[in-house]
Design a protein around this motif. Sequence first.
Motif, short mmCIF file in Angstrom:
data_model
loop_
_atom_site.label_atom_id
_atom_site.label_comp_id
_atom_site.label_asym_id
_atom_site.label_seq_id
_atom_site.Cartn_x
_atom_site.Cartn_y
_atom_site.Cartn_z
N TYR A 50 50.29 38.76 34.70
CA TYR A 50 48.99 39.41 34.95
C TYR A 50 48.21 38.66 36.03
O TYR A 50 47.58 39.28 36.89
CB TYR A 50 48.19 39.46 33.65
CG TYR A 50 46.88 40.20 33.77
CD1 TYR A 50 46.86 41.57 34.01
CD2 TYR A 50 45.67 39.51 33.63
CE1 TYR A 50 45.65 42.25 34.12
CE2 TYR A 50 44.47 40.19 33.74
CZ TYR A 50 44.46 41.56 33.98
OH TYR A 50 43.27 42.22 34.09
N LEU A 51 48.26 37.33 36.01
CA LEU A 51 47.59 36.54 37.03
C LEU A 51 48.17 36.80 38.41
O LEU A 51 47.44 36.85 39.42
CB LEU A 51 47.68 35.05 36.70
CG LEU A 51 46.82 34.55 35.53
CD1 LEU A 51 47.13 33.09 35.23
CD2 LEU A 51 45.34 34.72 35.86
N HIS A 52 49.50 36.98 38.48
CA HIS A 52 50.11 37.30 39.76
C HIS A 52 49.64 38.66 40.27
O HIS A 52 49.35 38.81 41.46
CB HIS A 52 51.62 37.29 39.67
CG HIS A 52 52.28 37.88 40.88
ND1 HIS A 52 52.40 37.19 42.07
CD2 HIS A 52 52.81 39.13 41.11
CE1 HIS A 52 52.98 37.98 42.97
NE2 HIS A 52 53.24 39.15 42.41
N ILE A 53 49.59 39.64 39.38
CA ILE A 53 49.15 40.98 39.79
C ILE A 53 47.71 40.95 40.30
O ILE A 53 47.35 41.63 41.26
CB ILE A 53 49.31 41.96 38.61
CG1 ILE A 53 50.79 42.15 38.29
CG2 ILE A 53 48.68 43.31 38.94
CD1 ILE A 53 51.06 42.97 37.05
N LEU A 54 46.87 40.09 39.69
CA LEU A 54 45.47 40.01 40.09
C LEU A 54 45.29 39.22 41.39
O LEU A 54 44.54 39.62 42.28
CB LEU A 54 44.63 39.37 38.99
CG LEU A 54 44.37 40.20 37.73
CD1 LEU A 54 43.53 39.40 36.75
CD2 LEU A 54 43.66 41.51 38.08
N PHE A 55 45.98 38.06 41.48
CA PHE A 55 45.71 37.12 42.56
C PHE A 55 46.89 36.84 43.48
O PHE A 55 46.77 36.03 44.41
CB PHE A 55 45.21 35.78 41.98
CG PHE A 55 44.02 35.92 41.07
CD1 PHE A 55 42.79 36.29 41.58
CD2 PHE A 55 44.15 35.71 39.71
CE1 PHE A 55 41.69 36.42 40.73
CE2 PHE A 55 43.07 35.83 38.87
CZ PHE A 55 41.83 36.19 39.38
#
Length: 244
Positions: A50-55
């Motif tokens: 999820y962090l990769h998708i966001l940032f």
Amino acid sequence: MEAFFEGQAGSWSYDSLKNFRQISTSVQKHLRLVYLTLCSALVASAAGVYLHILFNIGGILTMLGCFAGITFVMNTPPSENRKRLGYLMATAVLEGASIGPLFELILDFDPRILVTGFVGTSLAFACFSGAAIVSKRREFLYLGGLLSAGFSVLFWMRFASFIFGSSASMFNFELYLGLLIFLGYIVFDTQEIIEKAHHGDLDYVKHALTLFTDFIAVLVRILVIMLKNSAEKKREENKRKKRS
């Protein structure tokens, strides 16, 4: 042949699935702790995706950080389990970020693949790990040599494809061979964990890390296979539409 099937049916009755008499109470508690830690690591890995998708943080740095986290977990003494548990969760987050680009690609292509792939991986993991638990002790430990040999073949094939280039058939062979190898490792590692626990090795953090790497390796390959098959079907459908 009939005797073979009768023997198999007798050894895999419903009662045998509930038979944990070969596993002591302390080892059963250890296994529960291992699988609870594994589930926590998978949740942390999902947070990394999820962090990769966001940032857009996934890449070589997160992969190197994941290897560093594994090193910290393995080299920190078991007496500092809280610290090691933190290292494991950080490793899981970085692992999730590292495979985040694959998840992002699948979400753009067909999100249903993610759900189907995760459910399929979870069922496969439960079946293979469960088979190792209810089987006789040390029954599948012989797989270690075969799996190591298969992993060595997989490594040298990847090395050769890196130097000489890879064809579609070789890529498919590597993909399915890797899937079979890591499914085998689920069985082998589960029985090895049980055997080590019987001999006093109750390092649940290290054991959860072992099963976590197996789970992620199987998940990634199943997702790639499903994505590849789905893309090929769409190409065929587009060709049929153009012809018609």
